[in-house]
Write a protein that holds these residues in place. Structure first.
Motif, PDB file in Angstrom:
ATOM      1  N   PRO A 192       0.839  -1.207   0.000  1.00 23.37           N
ATOM      2  CA  PRO A 192       0.000   0.000   0.000  1.00 23.37           C
ATOM      3  C   PRO A 192       0.870   1.251   0.000  1.00 23.37           C
ATOM      4  CG  PRO A 192       0.141  -0.893   2.203  1.00 23.37           C
ATOM      5  CD  PRO A 192       0.872  -1.864   1.315  1.00 23.37           C
ATOM      6  N   PRO A 193       0.316   2.393  -0.366  1.00 19.20           N
ATOM      7  CA  PRO A 193       1.095   3.635  -0.313  1.00 19.20           C
ATOM      8  C   PRO A 193       1.417   4.022   1.119  1.00 19.20           C
ATOM      9  CG  PRO A 193      -1.211   4.108  -0.761  1.00 19.20           C
ATOM     10  CD  PRO A 193      -1.077   2.621  -0.832  1.00 19.20           C
ATOM     11  N   VAL A 194       2.600   4.596   1.307  1.00 17.99           N
ATOM     12  CA  VAL A 194       2.966   5.157   2.608  1.00 17.99           C
ATOM     13  C   VAL A 194       2.523   6.620   2.610  1.00 17.99           C
ATOM     14  CG1 VAL A 194       4.845   5.682   4.197  1.00 17.99           C
ATOM     15  CG2 VAL A 194       4.931   3.599   2.801  1.00 17.99           C
ATOM     16  N   VAL A 195       1.646   6.965   3.535  1.00 22.06           N
ATOM     17  CA  VAL A 195       1.075   8.313   3.576  1.00 22.06           C
ATOM     18  C   VAL A 195       1.641   9.057   4.783  1.00 22.06           C
ATOM     19  CG1 VAL A 195      -1.022   9.683   3.682  1.00 22.06           C
ATOM     20  CG2 VAL A 195      -1.037   7.484   2.479  1.00 22.06           C
ATOM     21  N   LEU A 196       2.434  10.087   4.519  1.00 16.72           N
ATOM     22  CA  LEU A 196       2.891  10.973   5.586  1.00 16.72           C
ATOM     23  C   LEU A 196       2.018  12.218   5.636  1.00 16.72           C
ATOM     24  CD1 LEU A 196       6.778  10.765   5.188  1.00 16.72           C
ATOM     25  CD2 LEU A 196       5.275   9.361   6.605  1.00 16.72           C
ATOM     26  N   ASN A 197       1.901  12.885   4.503  1.00 18.86           N
ATOM     27  CA  ASN A 197       1.036  14.060   4.379  1.00 18.86           C
ATOM     28  C   ASN A 197      -0.046  13.858   3.331  1.00 18.86           C
ATOM     29  OD1 ASN A 197       2.512  15.989   6.216  1.00 18.86           O
ATOM     30  ND2 ASN A 197       4.169  15.500   4.798  1.00 18.86           N
ATOM     31  N   ASP A 198       0.360  13.344   2.160  1.00 17.92           N
ATOM     32  CA  ASP A 198      -0.572  13.138   1.054  1.00 17.92           C
ATOM     33  C   ASP A 198      -0.425  11.722   0.524  1.00 17.92           C
ATOM     34  OD1 ASP A 198      -1.461  15.952   0.906  1.00 17.92           O
ATOM     35  OD2 ASP A 198       0.597  16.318   0.250  1.00 17.92           O
ATOM     36  N   ASP A 199      -1.544  11.158   0.093  1.00 18.71           N
ATOM     37  CA  ASP A 199      -1.522   9.830  -0.516  1.00 18.71           C
ATOM     38  C   ASP A 199      -0.857   9.936  -1.884  1.00 18.71           C
ATOM     39  OD1 ASP A 199      -2.024   7.390  -1.749  1.00 18.71           O
ATOM     40  OD2 ASP A 199      -4.034   7.211  -0.896  1.00 18.71           O
ATOM     41  N   PRO A 200       0.271   9.240  -2.123  1.00 21.74           N
ATOM     42  CA  PRO A 200       0.928   9.348  -3.435  1.00 21.74           C
ATOM     43  C   PRO A 200       0.037   8.909  -4.590  1.00 21.74           C
ATOM     44  CG  PRO A 200       1.920   7.600  -2.111  1.00 21.74           C
ATOM     45  CD  PRO A 200       1.024   8.381  -1.201  1.00 21.74           C
ATOM     46  N   LEU A 201      -0.907   8.003  -4.343  1.00 21.23           N
ATOM     47  CA  LEU A 201      -1.776   7.544  -5.425  1.00 21.23           C
ATOM     48  C   LEU A 201      -2.723   8.634  -5.905  1.00 21.23           C
ATOM     49  CD1 LEU A 201      -2.627   3.903  -4.300  1.00 21.23           C
ATOM     50  CD2 LEU A 201      -1.174   4.606  -6.213  1.00 21.23           C
ATOM     51  N   SER A 202      -2.851   9.711  -5.131  1.00 20.99           N
ATOM     52  CA  SER A 202      -3.688  10.821  -5.566  1.00 20.99           C
ATOM     53  C   SER A 202      -2.904  11.834  -6.391  1.00 20.99           C
ATOM     54  CB  SER A 202      -4.298  11.524  -4.347  1.00 20.99           C
ATOM     55  OG  SER A 202      -3.297  12.178  -3.577  1.00 20.99           O
ATOM     56  N   ALA A 203      -1.592  11.634  -6.537  1.00 20.46           N
ATOM     57  CA  ALA A 203      -0.764  12.624  -7.234  1.00 20.46           C
ATOM     58  C   ALA A 203      -1.000  12.654  -8.749  1.00 20.46           C
ATOM     59  CB  ALA A 203       0.709  12.393  -6.929  1.00 20.46           C
ATOM     60  N   PRO A 204      -1.002  11.510  -9.452  1.00 19.91           N
ATOM     61  CA  PRO A 204      -1.277  11.577 -10.899  1.00 19.91           C
ATOM     62  C   PRO A 204      -2.682  12.093 -11.158  1.00 19.91           C
ATOM     63  CG  PRO A 204      -0.317   9.458 -10.289  1.00 19.91           C
ATOM     64  CD  PRO A 204      -0.695  10.136  -9.019  1.00 19.91           C
ATOM     65  N   GLU A 205      -2.809  12.931 -12.159  1.00 15.00           N
ATOM     66  CA  GLU A 205      -4.098  13.573 -12.419  1.00 15.00           C
ATOM     67  C   GLU A 205      -4.775  13.067 -13.690  1.00 15.00           C
ATOM     68  OE1 GLU A 205      -3.250  17.737 -12.460  1.00 15.00           O
ATOM     69  OE2 GLU A 205      -2.843  17.836 -10.304  1.00 15.00           O
ATOM     70  N   ASP A 206      -4.285  11.952 -14.219  1.00 16.51           N
ATOM     71  CA  ASP A 206      -4.846  11.472 -15.486  1.00 16.51           C
ATOM     72  C   ASP A 206      -5.961  10.454 -15.295  1.00 16.51           C
ATOM     73  OD1 ASP A 206      -3.467   9.295 -14.555  1.00 16.51           O
ATOM     74  OD2 ASP A 206      -2.396   8.896 -16.422  1.00 16.51           O
ATOM     75  N   GLY A 207      -6.259  10.106 -14.033  1.00 13.54           N
ATOM     76  CA  GLY A 207      -7.327   9.151 -13.797  1.00 13.54           C
ATOM     77  C   GLY A 207      -6.954   7.717 -14.102  1.00 13.54           C
ATOM     78  N   GLY A 208      -5.673   7.425 -14.326  1.00 12.31           N
ATOM     79  CA  GLY A 208      -5.246   6.066 -14.635  1.00 12.31           C
ATOM     80  C   GLY A 208      -5.325   5.153 -13.419  1.00 12.31           C
TER      81      GLY A 208
END
Length: 246
Positions: A192-208
């Motif tokens: 799973p993603p390691v979340v410190l401040n923001d979820d890295p999986l929310s970073a890409p904005e292309d909806g992939g």
């Protein structure tokens, strides 16, 4: 090292179900939690086996591979990975990056697969961050991991309320209670993603359909390499997305 990680993980899920039932947690939510578990392979220092992951130093790259923008973070010996990792069966997978918030966005070239037997030459990368200190990671385990309670609630319900956030935390507590003690990992593949401040999986904005390819944990924060699931299946490591969380 556990020889049959599938059986070990299945046994942990059985213990979790029993623990959750003893705590009176709803069976439907227990099963939703199990479905959301993410497999990953984790690496730490120590142990006496072969070095599956080597951190730092300078990379050995085949002729024709472009010069790297970032220093070498890790070299993974794919032939030594436990079954089910979903990566090439041989050769080395090299990860390049930096522990900086500038390390964010499409990062073609930050992950390179070097086929087994390929002729390589050492390349030095001019960077203020590297080369990183060399380390050998010999302790390896593969297990199912959950999202953190807050991330789980937000993935489970569109607009979770306080009770649903609390339920996510309670499920996480039950999972942790039957997990045993693990060393602190330094590098991971999948999971799973390691979340410190923001979820890295929310970073890409292309909806992939992005997933975690690898994560590197340091005192300064966590660097994460993401990849679309279809690119992972096709071995397209030139299309990754990178981000750092400090």
């Amino acid at each position: 090292m556990v020889e049959d990680w599938n059986e070990w993980n299945a046994e942990r899920v059985r213990r979790f179900r029993a623990e959750a039932a003893a705590r009176g947690l709803p069976e439907s939510e227990v099963e939703a939690w199990v479905r959301a578990l993410v497999p990953g392979t984790f690496f730490a220092e120590g142990g006496d086996g072969p070095a599956v992951v080597r951190l730092g130093g300078f990379p050995g790259l085949p002729e024709g591979v472009p010069a790297q923008e970032y220093p070498l973070v890790a070299s993974v010996d794919c032939a030594l990975l436990p079954g089910g990792a979903g990566l090439p069966a041989s050769g080395h997978l090299l990860f390049f990056g930096e522990p900086s918030l500038d390390f964010r966005g499409p990062a073609g070239g930050s992950v390179v697969h070097v086929p087994a037997g390929a002729a390589t030459a050492v390349r030095k990368v001019d960077s203020v961050y590297g080369p990183f200190v060399e380390q050998e990671l010999r302790t390896v385990w593969r297990h199912l991991s959950p999202l953190d309670g807050e991330s789980y609630a937000e993935s489970r319900w569109a607009e979770p309320d306080d009770e649903q956030y609390e339920l996510g935390e309670e499920l996480g507590d039950a999972w942790t209670a039957v997990g045993g003690s693990w060393p602190t990992w330094t590098f991971a593949l999948g999971g799973p993603p390691v979340v410190l401040n923001d979820d890295p999986l929310s970073a890409p904005e292309d909806g992939g359909d992005w997933t975690v390819l690898a994560a590197w944990r340091r005192e300064e924060g966590v660097a994460t390499w993401l990849i679309r699931r279809e690119d992972l299946a096709a071995g397209r490591f030139d299309r990754v997305y990178a981000c750092a969380d400090m």
